[in-house]
Design an enzyme around this catalytic site. Structure first.
Site, PDB file in Angstrom:
ATOM      1  CE  LYS A 129      -4.311   1.202   0.124  1.00  0.00           C
ATOM      2  NZ  LYS A 129      -5.626   0.391  -0.356  1.00  0.00           N
ATOM      3  CG  ASP A 169      -7.231   3.684  -0.482  1.00  0.00           C
ATOM      4  OD1 ASP A 169      -7.728   2.726  -0.590  1.00  0.00           O
ATOM      5  OD2 ASP A 169      -7.365   4.228   0.342  1.00  0.00           O
TER       6      ASP A 169
HETATM    7  P1  NDP Z   1     -12.639   8.091  -2.718  1.00  0.00           P
HETATM    8  O1  NDP Z   1     -11.790   8.976  -2.445  1.00  0.00           O
HETATM    9  O2  NDP Z   1     -13.346   7.819  -3.885  1.00  0.00           O
HETATM   10  O3  NDP Z   1     -14.057   8.484  -1.829  1.00  0.00           O
HETATM   11  C1  NDP Z   1     -14.069   8.386  -0.341  1.00  0.00           C
HETATM   12  C2  NDP Z   1     -15.080   8.665   0.274  1.00  0.00           C
HETATM   13  O4  NDP Z   1     -15.043   8.668   1.738  1.00  0.00           O
HETATM   14  C3  NDP Z   1     -15.715  10.075   0.121  1.00  0.00           C
HETATM   15  O5  NDP Z   1     -17.004  10.364   0.044  1.00  0.00           O
HETATM   16  C4  NDP Z   1     -14.966  10.912   1.328  1.00  0.00           C
HETATM   17  O6  NDP Z   1     -15.565  12.039   1.542  1.00  0.00           O
HETATM   18  C5  NDP Z   1     -15.386   9.916   2.201  1.00  0.00           C
HETATM   19  N1  NDP Z   1     -14.082  10.218   3.225  1.00  0.00           N
HETATM   20  C6  NDP Z   1     -12.861   9.883   3.280  1.00  0.00           C
HETATM   21  N2  NDP Z   1     -12.055  10.037   4.145  1.00  0.00           N
HETATM   22  C7  NDP Z   1     -13.019  10.386   5.257  1.00  0.00           C
HETATM   23  C8  NDP Z   1     -12.744  10.716   6.401  1.00  0.00           C
HETATM   24  N3  NDP Z   1     -11.511  10.941   7.047  1.00  0.00           N
HETATM   25  N4  NDP Z   1     -14.048  10.912   7.288  1.00  0.00           N
HETATM   26  C9  NDP Z   1     -15.279  10.972   6.643  1.00  0.00           C
HETATM   27  N5  NDP Z   1     -15.470  10.546   5.406  1.00  0.00           N
HETATM   28  C10 NDP Z   1     -14.254  10.293   4.753  1.00  0.00           C
HETATM   29  O7  NDP Z   1     -12.251   6.698  -1.867  1.00  0.00           O
HETATM   30  P2  NDP Z   1     -12.811   5.147  -2.316  1.00  0.00           P
HETATM   31  O8  NDP Z   1     -14.055   5.132  -2.633  1.00  0.00           O
HETATM   32  O9  NDP Z   1     -11.838   4.571  -3.521  1.00  0.00           O
HETATM   33  O10 NDP Z   1     -12.277   4.459  -0.902  1.00  0.00           O
HETATM   34  C11 NDP Z   1     -13.344   4.229   0.149  1.00  0.00           C
HETATM   35  C12 NDP Z   1     -12.760   3.145   1.075  1.00  0.00           C
HETATM   36  O11 NDP Z   1     -12.606   1.884   0.426  1.00  0.00           O
HETATM   37  C13 NDP Z   1     -11.350   3.565   1.791  1.00  0.00           C
HETATM   38  O12 NDP Z   1     -11.176   2.890   3.083  1.00  0.00           O
HETATM   39  C14 NDP Z   1     -10.575   2.379   0.694  1.00  0.00           C
HETATM   40  O13 NDP Z   1      -9.401   1.974   1.297  1.00  0.00           O
HETATM   41  C15 NDP Z   1     -11.524   1.395   0.445  1.00  0.00           C
HETATM   42  N6  NDP Z   1     -11.318   0.550  -0.695  1.00  0.00           N
HETATM   43  C16 NDP Z   1     -11.392   1.216  -1.932  1.00  0.00           C
HETATM   44  C17 NDP Z   1     -11.125   0.352  -3.102  1.00  0.00           C
HETATM   45  C18 NDP Z   1     -10.896   0.910  -4.290  1.00  0.00           C
HETATM   46  O14 NDP Z   1     -11.196   0.130  -5.293  1.00  0.00           O
HETATM   47  N7  NDP Z   1     -11.128   2.188  -4.541  1.00  0.00           N
HETATM   48  C19 NDP Z   1     -10.783  -1.216  -2.945  1.00  0.00           C
HETATM   49  C20 NDP Z   1     -11.013  -1.704  -1.540  1.00  0.00           C
HETATM   50  C21 NDP Z   1     -11.242  -0.856  -0.609  1.00  0.00           C
HETATM   51  P3  NDP Z   1     -14.732  13.578   1.420  1.00  0.00           P
HETATM   52  O15 NDP Z   1     -15.002  13.744  -0.141  1.00  0.00           O
HETATM   53  O16 NDP Z   1     -15.395  14.524   2.184  1.00  0.00           O
HETATM   54  O17 NDP Z   1     -13.476  13.288   1.820  1.00  0.00           O
END
Ligand code: NDP
Length: 452
Positions: A129, A169
């Site tokens: 990662k 991510d």
């Molecule tokens: P994105 O950046 O596309 O979206 C993240 C979302 O989560 C946004 O809505 C964001 O809101 C919110 N968010 C992020 N940080 C925080 C925080 N500290 N507190 C509250 N809300 C938060 O990321 P992904 O959808 O790709 O990833 C989301 C999760 O899924 C993560 O945990 C990631 O590790 C996991 N994941 C992702 C994969 C992928 O293929 N993308 C695969 C497997 C797991 P805001 O815009 O306000 O920050």
């Protein structure tokens, strides 16, 4: 239950050694504790190989400076990371996160979990990662490009299609992968499509990769719920987050007949009693890169609640299925109590480690089924591995072909979790089942390869 002194001493030692890394310690505690029944069976053997000590130590941690120039011509400096945790099963594989909260503890927890997750996919990928404490919010395209290019100037030394293959991510999507890939190609003078996944369809990306984590989560949820005689159709759901994972989990949930009542971002959540209109969310998040609050501009009858306190507003809305798809430690014990009081049936972890250890225990003790992140969100990395396969073959599968493979992979992952939980008398504790099934695979590969 019989206790393993060996396991406990490794956990104690690792806790002392990593005392300043709370997220990493949290996952170590969760994983190792759930392995007790397995370790006890072979305690002397594992101990003689120092297997657990080797399992909890990353093979390599790379940390580097990322200097870049913003739109005002000011020079900024961020810190970049790549943690190559375990390469026993294949090249390191795992996403890059750009978020101000990124630090070594978060990188290590994600890379450790990734090792287990990748093992469950059945595909030949090890765990890694990376990322940076860079905040992409409010930055111009040019600033994002400048940052990505500087980040890749250093990262390129450590990655390669057979070495380490990063992906997206939080804060890293198609746009960022494009800039990163372009810079890698320029520096290396080499078209190495398999060095990054999540690429655009025009230059080596895979159909269905964008949808894969969210769709995969719902395929896993369907397996878990139907196995427990719960029908999906007609259920309600709330989703924390509105990024990549959240949007495509919502899309698949809707296709399965589930009504998604609410979605959120880090500021607050929108509730739409008629079910969230995903076209509007996609426009706000994927096109305008705006805030979820803007949903009200299109649907004035929806309700917006700002976050306050330690329970994000989205979890105060009553629903059958809870899908945390934002970030780690989103659901603490207090939130878990609210979910149980509201009659939640199941929690599906789309995000990595979205539920604290105490919250998982409380949910399970109150008969809420928990689909663990390592298994339930593995569809993204599995489809990344399918993207690597297509790059190697110089061939592209159709959307339907990739989606079908993803569905089968998720069914198989659930089966592994269920079988392992059953074998060790753990009932519907799929959290422990996932850890056990993954441990069995990673440990065998590590033992076979000797002390390296
Ligand atoms: P994105 O950046 O596309 O979206 C993240 C979302 O989560 C946004 O809505 C964001 O809101 C919110 N968010 C992020 N940080 C925080 C925080 N500290 N507190 C509250 N809300 C938060 O990321 P992904 O959808 O790709 O990833 C989301 C999760 O899924 C993560 O945990 C990631 O590790 C996991 N994941 C992702 C994969 C992928 O293929 N993308 C695969 C497997 C797991 P805001 O815009 O306000 O920050």
């Amino acid at each position: 239950m019989e206790k393993s002194n060996y396991l406990r001493s490794v956990l104690e030692e690792a806790s002392a050694k990593n005392a300043t890394e709370p997220e990493f310690l949290q996952t170590l505690k969760e994983v190792l504790t759930s392995l007790e029944k397995v370790v006890v069976k072979n305690e002397d053997y594992y101990k003689s190989l120092s297997l657990l000590e080797r399992l909890v130590e990353p093979e390599r941690i790379i940390s580097f400076k990322v200097p870049w120039v913003n739109a005002k011509g000011e020079i900024k400096v961020n810190r970049g990371y790549r943690v190559q945790f375990n390469g026993a099963i294949g090249p390191y594989k795992g996403g890059l996160r750009f978020h101000p909260s990124v630090n070594q503890s978060i990188m290590k927890f994600l890379a450790f979990e990734q090792t287990f997750k990748n093992a469950l996919t059945g595909l030949p990928i090890g765990g890694g990662k990376g990322g940076s404490d860079f905040d992409p919010k409010g930055k111009t395209d040019l600033e994002i490009m400048n940052f990505c290019q500087s980040f890749m100037n250093e990262l390129q030394k450590y990655i390669g299609a057979d070495v380490d293959v990063p992906a997206g991510d939080i804060g890293v999507g198609g746009r960022e992968i494009g800039y990163l890939f372009g810079q890698y190609r320029k520096i290396r003078s080499l078209y190495e499509a398999g060095v990054l996944t999540g690429k655009g369809l025009e230059y080596g990306g895979s159909l269905a990769r964008k949808e894969a984590t969210g769709y995969g989560l719902m395929y896993y949820m369907r397996e878990m719920l139907t196995t427990n005689n719960i029908e999906l159709k007609g259920k309600t759901a709330v989703i924390s987050g509105s990024g990549n994972v959240a949007i495509y989990a919502a899309e698949k949930a809707k296709q399965m007949g589930i009504k998604v009542l609410a979605m959120s971002d880090s500021n607050g959540c929108v509730y739409d009693e008629n079910g969230i209109n995903l076209d509007i969310v996609k426009e706000i998040k994927e096109v305008k890169r705006g805030r979820i609050k803007e949903y009200l501009n299109s649907v004035p009858s929806a309700k917006y609640t700002e976050n306050s306190g330690t329970t994000p507003a989205v979890y105060t809305i009553k629903a059958d299925i809870i899908l945390p798809c934002a970030t780690q430690n989103d659901i603490n014990l207090e939130t878990a109590k609210i979910l149980v009081a509201n009659g939640a049936i199941a929690v599906g972890e789309g995000a990595n480690m979205p539920t604290t250890n105490e919250a998982i225990e409380y949910l399970q003790a109150n008969n809420v089924l928990v689909a663990p992140a390592k298994a339930a969100n593995a569809g993204g990395v599995a489809t990344s591995a399918l993207e690597m396969s297509q790059n190697s073959m110089r061939y592209s599968w159709t959307f339907e072909e990739v989606d079908k493979k993803l569905e089968n992979i998720m069914k198989n992952i659930f089966k592994q979790c269920k079988d392992a939980a059953q074998e060790y008398g753990l009932g519907v504790n799929y959290v422990a089942g996932a850890n056990i099934a993954a441990f069995n695979k990673v440990s065998k590969a590590m033992i076979a390869q000797g002390v390296i």
